[in-house]
Design an enzyme around this catalytic site. Structure first.
Site, PDB file in Angstrom:
ATOM      1  N   SER A  26     -37.426 -31.115  20.932  1.00 55.94           N
ATOM      2  CA  SER A  26     -35.986 -31.015  20.664  1.00 55.94           C
ATOM      3  C   SER A  26     -35.779 -31.090  19.157  1.00 55.94           C
ATOM      4  O   SER A  26     -36.596 -31.707  18.453  1.00 55.94           O
ATOM      5  CB  SER A  26     -35.255 -32.191  21.326  1.00 55.94           C
ATOM      6  OG  SER A  26     -33.955 -32.353  20.786  1.00 55.94           O
TER       7      SER A  26
ATOM      8  N   VAL B 238     -43.059 -36.419  37.437  1.00 51.56           N
ATOM      9  CA  VAL B 238     -44.133 -36.383  36.432  1.00 51.56           C
ATOM     10  C   VAL B 238     -44.344 -37.735  35.741  1.00 51.56           C
ATOM     11  O   VAL B 238     -45.317 -37.912  35.015  1.00 51.56           O
ATOM     12  CB  VAL B 238     -43.913 -35.280  35.357  1.00 51.56           C
ATOM     13  CG1 VAL B 238     -43.898 -33.907  35.978  1.00 51.56           C
ATOM     14  CG2 VAL B 238     -42.663 -35.541  34.525  1.00 51.56           C
TER      15      VAL B 238
ATOM     16  N   TYR C 273     -35.023 -40.959  22.950  1.00 51.94           N
ATOM     17  CA  TYR C 273     -35.231 -39.516  23.134  1.00 51.94           C
ATOM     18  C   TYR C 273     -35.888 -38.898  21.897  1.00 51.94           C
ATOM     19  O   TYR C 273     -36.843 -38.123  22.001  1.00 51.94           O
ATOM     20  CB  TYR C 273     -33.869 -38.875  23.410  1.00 51.94           C
ATOM     21  CG  TYR C 273     -33.895 -37.412  23.782  1.00 51.94           C
ATOM     22  CD1 TYR C 273     -34.253 -37.004  25.066  1.00 51.94           C
ATOM     23  CD2 TYR C 273     -33.523 -36.438  22.857  1.00 51.94           C
ATOM     24  CE1 TYR C 273     -34.242 -35.664  25.409  1.00 51.94           C
ATOM     25  CE2 TYR C 273     -33.511 -35.095  23.192  1.00 51.94           C
ATOM     26  CZ  TYR C 273     -33.869 -34.709  24.478  1.00 51.94           C
ATOM     27  OH  TYR C 273     -33.867 -33.378  24.807  1.00 51.94           O
TER      28      TYR C 273
ATOM     29  N   ILE D 278     -28.164 -26.758  24.018  1.00 52.51           N
ATOM     30  CA  ILE D 278     -28.213 -25.738  25.067  1.00 52.51           C
ATOM     31  C   ILE D 278     -27.315 -26.182  26.225  1.00 52.51           C
ATOM     32  O   ILE D 278     -27.370 -27.347  26.638  1.00 52.51           O
ATOM     33  CB  ILE D 278     -29.671 -25.554  25.581  1.00 52.51           C
ATOM     34  CG1 ILE D 278     -30.664 -25.366  24.412  1.00 52.51           C
ATOM     35  CG2 ILE D 278     -29.752 -24.396  26.571  1.00 52.51           C
ATOM     36  CD1 ILE D 278     -30.444 -24.172  23.526  1.00 52.51           C
TER      37      ILE D 278
HETATM   38  P1  NAP Z   1     -31.513 -30.731  32.724  1.00 54.96           P
HETATM   39  O1  NAP Z   1     -30.560 -29.641  33.011  1.00 54.96           O
HETATM   40  O2  NAP Z   1     -31.041 -32.141  32.777  1.00 54.96           O
HETATM   41  O3  NAP Z   1     -32.783 -30.562  33.688  1.00 54.96           O
HETATM   42  C1  NAP Z   1     -33.833 -31.456  33.570  1.00 54.96           C
HETATM   43  C2  NAP Z   1     -34.925 -31.037  34.510  1.00 54.96           C
HETATM   44  O4  NAP Z   1     -36.004 -31.973  34.367  1.00 54.96           O
HETATM   45  C3  NAP Z   1     -34.482 -31.061  35.952  1.00 54.96           C
HETATM   46  O5  NAP Z   1     -34.977 -29.915  36.608  1.00 54.96           O
HETATM   47  C4  NAP Z   1     -35.142 -32.327  36.506  1.00 54.96           C
HETATM   48  O6  NAP Z   1     -35.544 -32.211  37.851  1.00 54.96           O
HETATM   49  C5  NAP Z   1     -36.388 -32.398  35.647  1.00 54.96           C
HETATM   50  N1  NAP Z   1     -36.917 -33.746  35.625  1.00 54.96           N
HETATM   51  C6  NAP Z   1     -36.366 -34.867  35.096  1.00 54.96           C
HETATM   52  N2  NAP Z   1     -37.170 -35.913  35.280  1.00 54.96           N
HETATM   53  C7  NAP Z   1     -38.255 -35.470  35.966  1.00 54.96           C
HETATM   54  C8  NAP Z   1     -39.421 -36.074  36.467  1.00 54.96           C
HETATM   55  N3  NAP Z   1     -39.628 -37.381  36.285  1.00 54.96           N
HETATM   56  N4  NAP Z   1     -40.313 -35.316  37.108  1.00 54.96           N
HETATM   57  C9  NAP Z   1     -40.120 -33.981  37.273  1.00 54.96           C
HETATM   58  N5  NAP Z   1     -39.008 -33.343  36.841  1.00 54.96           N
HETATM   59  C10 NAP Z   1     -38.091 -34.088  36.194  1.00 54.96           C
HETATM   60  O7  NAP Z   1     -32.167 -30.567  31.281  1.00 54.96           O
HETATM   61  P2  NAP Z   1     -32.364 -29.278  30.359  1.00 54.96           P
HETATM   62  O8  NAP Z   1     -31.258 -29.265  29.394  1.00 54.96           O
HETATM   63  O9  NAP Z   1     -32.645 -28.085  31.189  1.00 54.96           O
HETATM   64  O10 NAP Z   1     -33.673 -29.738  29.550  1.00 54.96           O
HETATM   65  C11 NAP Z   1     -34.958 -29.213  29.794  1.00 54.96           C
HETATM   66  C12 NAP Z   1     -35.887 -29.697  28.692  1.00 54.96           C
HETATM   67  O11 NAP Z   1     -35.395 -29.247  27.425  1.00 54.96           O
HETATM   68  C13 NAP Z   1     -35.969 -31.226  28.585  1.00 54.96           C
HETATM   69  O12 NAP Z   1     -37.265 -31.619  28.220  1.00 54.96           O
HETATM   70  C14 NAP Z   1     -34.990 -31.537  27.467  1.00 54.96           C
HETATM   71  O13 NAP Z   1     -35.280 -32.771  26.843  1.00 54.96           O
HETATM   72  C15 NAP Z   1     -35.214 -30.349  26.558  1.00 54.96           C
HETATM   73  N6  NAP Z   1     -34.104 -30.086  25.642  1.00 54.96           N
HETATM   74  C16 NAP Z   1     -32.860 -29.766  26.116  1.00 54.96           C
HETATM   75  C17 NAP Z   1     -31.826 -29.523  25.215  1.00 54.96           C
HETATM   76  C18 NAP Z   1     -30.430 -29.152  25.636  1.00 54.96           C
HETATM   77  O14 NAP Z   1     -29.566 -29.006  24.765  1.00 54.96           O
HETATM   78  N7  NAP Z   1     -30.149 -28.960  26.906  1.00 54.96           N
HETATM   79  C19 NAP Z   1     -32.074 -29.623  23.844  1.00 54.96           C
HETATM   80  C20 NAP Z   1     -33.345 -29.957  23.399  1.00 54.96           C
HETATM   81  C21 NAP Z   1     -34.344 -30.174  24.313  1.00 54.96           C
HETATM   82  P3  NAP Z   1     -34.739 -32.899  39.062  1.00 54.96           P
HETATM   83  O15 NAP Z   1     -33.331 -32.389  38.996  1.00 54.96           O
HETATM   84  O16 NAP Z   1     -35.490 -32.440  40.266  1.00 54.96           O
HETATM   85  O17 NAP Z   1     -34.810 -34.373  38.829  1.00 54.96           O
END
Ligand code: NAP
Length: 251
Positions: free
Chosen positions: A145, A67, A158, A191
């Site tokens: 976030s 993206v 971030y 999370i």
């Molecule tokens: P994650 O486990 O690291 O997964 C991130 C996902 O984003 C992966 O599926 C990855 O796909 C995809 N991604 C990364 N760069 C991309 C790109 N350039 N194009 C398309 N896909 C891309 O993260 P998560 O914890 O599930 O986080 C999901 C969302 O929630 C994020 O926006 C994160 O900032 C937000 N968030 C997470 C937390 C937390 O505590 N985990 C807290 C607040 C907000 P690939 O593996 O195919 O690269």
């Protein structure tokens, strides 16, 4: 029971192969939508999500696109529009973190986080609106976030990107509310996913002590809120930001 009624709707979840995105894809599919699971590099994980959705009686497909790449994202949306002729739900979930203290942060780590978390999100939103506006309906949920509100040591890039997501959500929601399109933001706390695995290993007890609910969040905790925001029961909600953090931000 939440009135989901997502049958006949087409949903795109960016970064839907792993973590929070995978849980959102599964919940939207269980709600009746045909779900496009976007991935950048995790093809096997994306296929596994699709297989699990099919096994549960749902409908899904996996489509690759980075993206942060304008051309690849345009190709993704063109493919969705030509195959399905519609896009009802967009969940802008794709995100990355590249933590470093600001004083020593490399330009490329600043830029990467802004390009994926904010640049990619605005481009996907813009492309989705081009189809949702003439249809006079649609729902977009943006993953921000709690760091958008609190900052976060080592997370200037971030936090800036996720705060930008809140501003974009409100401005865009205002522009399209009269077209029947709703845009909201979700602010997860801590999370348990690959993104937080390292912090959990290094400082899990310290983080846990700051969560009033006494546990880390799960991807399903976030997915439930996203499903609600995409449902009929949220029909009058737009331009809002919802925290899902076990009370972390009020502690
Ligand atoms: P994650 O486990 O690291 O997964 C991130 C996902 O984003 C992966 O599926 C990855 O796909 C995809 N991604 C990364 N760069 C991309 C790109 N350039 N194009 C398309 N896909 C891309 O993260 P998560 O914890 O599930 O986080 C999901 C969302 O929630 C994020 O926006 C994160 O900032 C937000 N968030 C997470 C937390 C937390 O505590 N985990 C807290 C607040 C907000 P690939 O593996 O195919 O690269």
């Amino acid at each position: 029971m939440i009135r989901t009624h997502l049958e006949d709707q087409v949903a795109l979840v960016t970064g839907g192969a792993r973590g929070i995105g995978a849980a959102i894809a599964s919940r939207l599919a269980a709600g009746g939508a045909h779900v496009i699971v976007n991935y950048r590099g995790s093809e096997d994980d994306a296929n596994a999500v699709v297989t699990a959705i099919h096994a549960a009686g749902g409908s899904a497909e996996a489509l690759q696109a980075d993206v942060a790449d304008a051309q690849a994202t345009e190709t993704l949306f063109r493919g969705v529009f030509s195959e399905h002729g519609r896009l009802d739900i967009l969940v802008n979930n794709a995100g990355v973190a590249k933590d470093a203290l600001l004083a020593t942060m490399r330009d490329r780590d600043w830029q990467k986080v802004i390009d994926v978390n904010l640049g990619g999100l605005q481009r996907c939103t813009r492309l989705a609106l081009q189809r949702m506006m003439p249809a006079r309906s649609g729902c977009i949920v943006n993953l921000s976030s709690i760091q958008a509100l609190r900052g976060g040591r080592g997370q200037a890039n971030y936090a800036a990107a996720k705060a930008g997501v809140l501003g974009l959500t409100r401005a865009a929601a205002l522009e399209v509310a009269d077209r029947g399109i709703r845009i909201n933001a979700v602010l997860p706390g801590f999370i348990e996913t690959d993104m937080t695995a390292m912090i959990q290993r290094r400082a899990g007890d310290e983080v846990l002590a700051r969560i009033p609910a006494g546990r880390f969040g799960t991807p399903e905790d976030v997915a439930g809120l996203v499903l609600f925001l995409c449902s009929e029961d949220a029909a009058y909600i737009t331009g809002q930001a919802f925290t899902v953090d076990g009370g972390m931000s009020i502690a």
